[in-house]
Design an enzyme around this catalytic site. Structure first.
Site, short mmCIF file in Angstrom:
data_model
loop_
_atom_site.label_atom_id
_atom_site.label_comp_id
_atom_site.label_asym_id
_atom_site.label_seq_id
_atom_site.Cartn_x
_atom_site.Cartn_y
_atom_site.Cartn_z
N ASP A 169 12.85 33.42 51.70
CA ASP A 169 12.29 32.55 52.75
C ASP A 169 12.78 31.11 52.55
O ASP A 169 13.11 30.41 53.51
CB ASP A 169 10.76 32.63 52.81
N TYR A 180 17.45 50.92 53.44
CA TYR A 180 18.38 51.62 54.33
C TYR A 180 18.70 53.05 53.88
O TYR A 180 19.65 53.65 54.37
CB TYR A 180 19.69 50.82 54.43
N ASP A 207 21.85 42.07 55.57
CA ASP A 207 22.12 42.40 56.97
C ASP A 207 21.66 41.25 57.87
O ASP A 207 22.40 40.76 58.72
CB ASP A 207 21.37 43.69 57.31
N LYS A 214 12.74 38.46 46.97
CA LYS A 214 11.30 38.19 47.18
C LYS A 214 10.58 38.85 46.00
O LYS A 214 9.71 39.73 46.17
CB LYS A 214 10.87 38.76 48.54
#
Ligand code: NAD
Length: 354
Positions: free
Chosen positions: A225, A124, A249, A191
């Site tokens: 995930d 971001y 988010d 991740k």
């Protein structure tokens, strides 16, 4: 004494729900000296910037703001006012609680979790290289030289920085939050196996943090995930989720959906110096101006703000009034299957506080 609070009503449904929040806060007996500051598209048209310095200065002066949503144009126009505000005021922690409330239909009645999102790093940052630009061609040469990576000619690039210092403060914040709120476990989402130098750094920094001051708080980690699977399958096992910006988010909207939708989801953006309280939802252009937006998200957000201002009693009474109105189920906006207006819901909550 009155609290001085900056109010940024925002656009879309923002002004409608902000008015509802003011009504309920007044009904709770809390005196507020509101300093109303406009930001967003209309201000861009008038003042040439969607986030004028006067808005930032006002928040720096009052230290606390209540903010409605602000529309971000997709693809063109100005960058997100929300992202800029968080960066300018160094509001590095976003707190988004998701708790199932009585009377709200859900598949997962036991959910009571909090998403803590790192607010200042990750994808971001706005460090982007546009497809076809001169800069992206220069970047392509560097990537080829540095990493042996051949960037496609038709690619655009967004950079994902994550730092040790940025991560340390959010991890400490999450542990402190857990201790103060009687929570037992912080789960780091990542991740790291794919993005070793960004998510990997987030994970290793979190796992290495000195936790001697937090002996009762468990800290574990889960790939994002797998976390997504657990949130769909059995979200009640989750407690505090600590996530880098982008996952935070996405997952906080997902968690809002677990407990009744965006119309009920409160949020706060906190830094060491300033605090900006805003609901999770956006400006909802599909229902704006019709007076049917659910004000409960911003009312619960206001309760978080009142706690921050040490108005614990008023905050608790407001949350109780919301729970009672929801449980009774008579006055509801259309997102919850009802036919009531924003004003009617706010009025019903305020009436229980009188
Ligand atoms: P959104 O949250 O505005 O709307 C998603 C869906 O939820 C819509 O169907 C909407 O009607 C519904 N909804 C949202 N809040 C509701 C409420 N209080 N009561 C009843 N229904 C509600 O998300 P979006 O459509 O993806 O975004 C619209 C705009 O808002 C975009 O420009 C986006 O960038 C911006 N946005 C701003 C913020 C912020 O200011 N913090 C946050 C998210 C999105």
């Amino acid at each position: 004494m009155a609290h001085r609070i900056t109010l940024v009503p925002g656009d879309g449904i923002g002004p409608e729900v902000a008015e509802a929040a003011r009504l309920v806060i007044a009904a709770a007996g809390v005196h507020v000296d509101w300093d109303v500051q406009e930001a967003g598209q209309a201000v861009m048209d008038r003042e040439g910037t969607p986030l004028p310095d006067r808005v930032l200065d006002a928040i720096r002066g009052s230290r606390t703001a209540l903010k409605g949503p602000i529309t971000t144009p997709v693809g063109t126009g100005f960058r997100s006012v929300n992202v800029a505000l968080r960066r300018e005021l160094d509001l590095f922690a976003s707190i988004r609680p998701s708790r199932h409330l009585p009377g709200v239909p859900t598949r997962h009645p036991g959910v009571d979790l909090v998403v803590i999102r790192e607010n200042t790093e990750d994808l971001y940052q706005g460090v982007e290289f546009e497809r076809g630009s001169r800069d992206v061609r220069r970047l392509a040469e560097d990537l080829d030289e540095l990493a042996g990576y051949r960037l496609r000619d038709d690619a655009g690039v967004t950079v994902k920085p994550i730092s040790v210092s940025g991560t340390r403060r959010i991890v400490r914040f999450a542990l402190e939050f857990a201790r103060q709120h009687g929570r037992r476990k912080v789960t780091v989402g990542h991740k790291a196996n794919i993005m070793r130098f960004s998510d990997g750094l987030f994970l290793s920094t979190a796992l290495e943090i000195d936790r001697t001051d937090y002996p009762d708080i468990e800290l574990d980690a889960m790939e994002i995930d797998e976390l997504a699977m657990w949130l769909a399958w059995e979200p009640s096992v989750m407690d505090v989720l600590l996530l880098p910006n982008l996952y935070g988010d996405i997952v906080s909207d997902l968690c809002a959906g677990l407990v009744g939708g965006l119309g009920l989801a409160p949020g706060a953006n906190l830094g060491w110096e300033y605090a900006v309280f805003e609901p999770v939802h956006g400006s909802a252009p599909d229902i704006a101006g019709r007076g049917v937006a659910n004000p409960i998200a911003i009312i619960l957000t206001s309760a978080l703000m009142l706690r921050h201002l040490s108005e614990d009693d008023a905050a608790a009474r407001m949350e109780r009034a919301v729970a009672e109105v929801l449980e009774e189920g008579r006055v509801r906006t259309p997102d919850m299957g009802g036919t009531s207006t924003t004003e009617e819901v706010a009025g019903a909550i305020a009436a229980r506080l009188g």
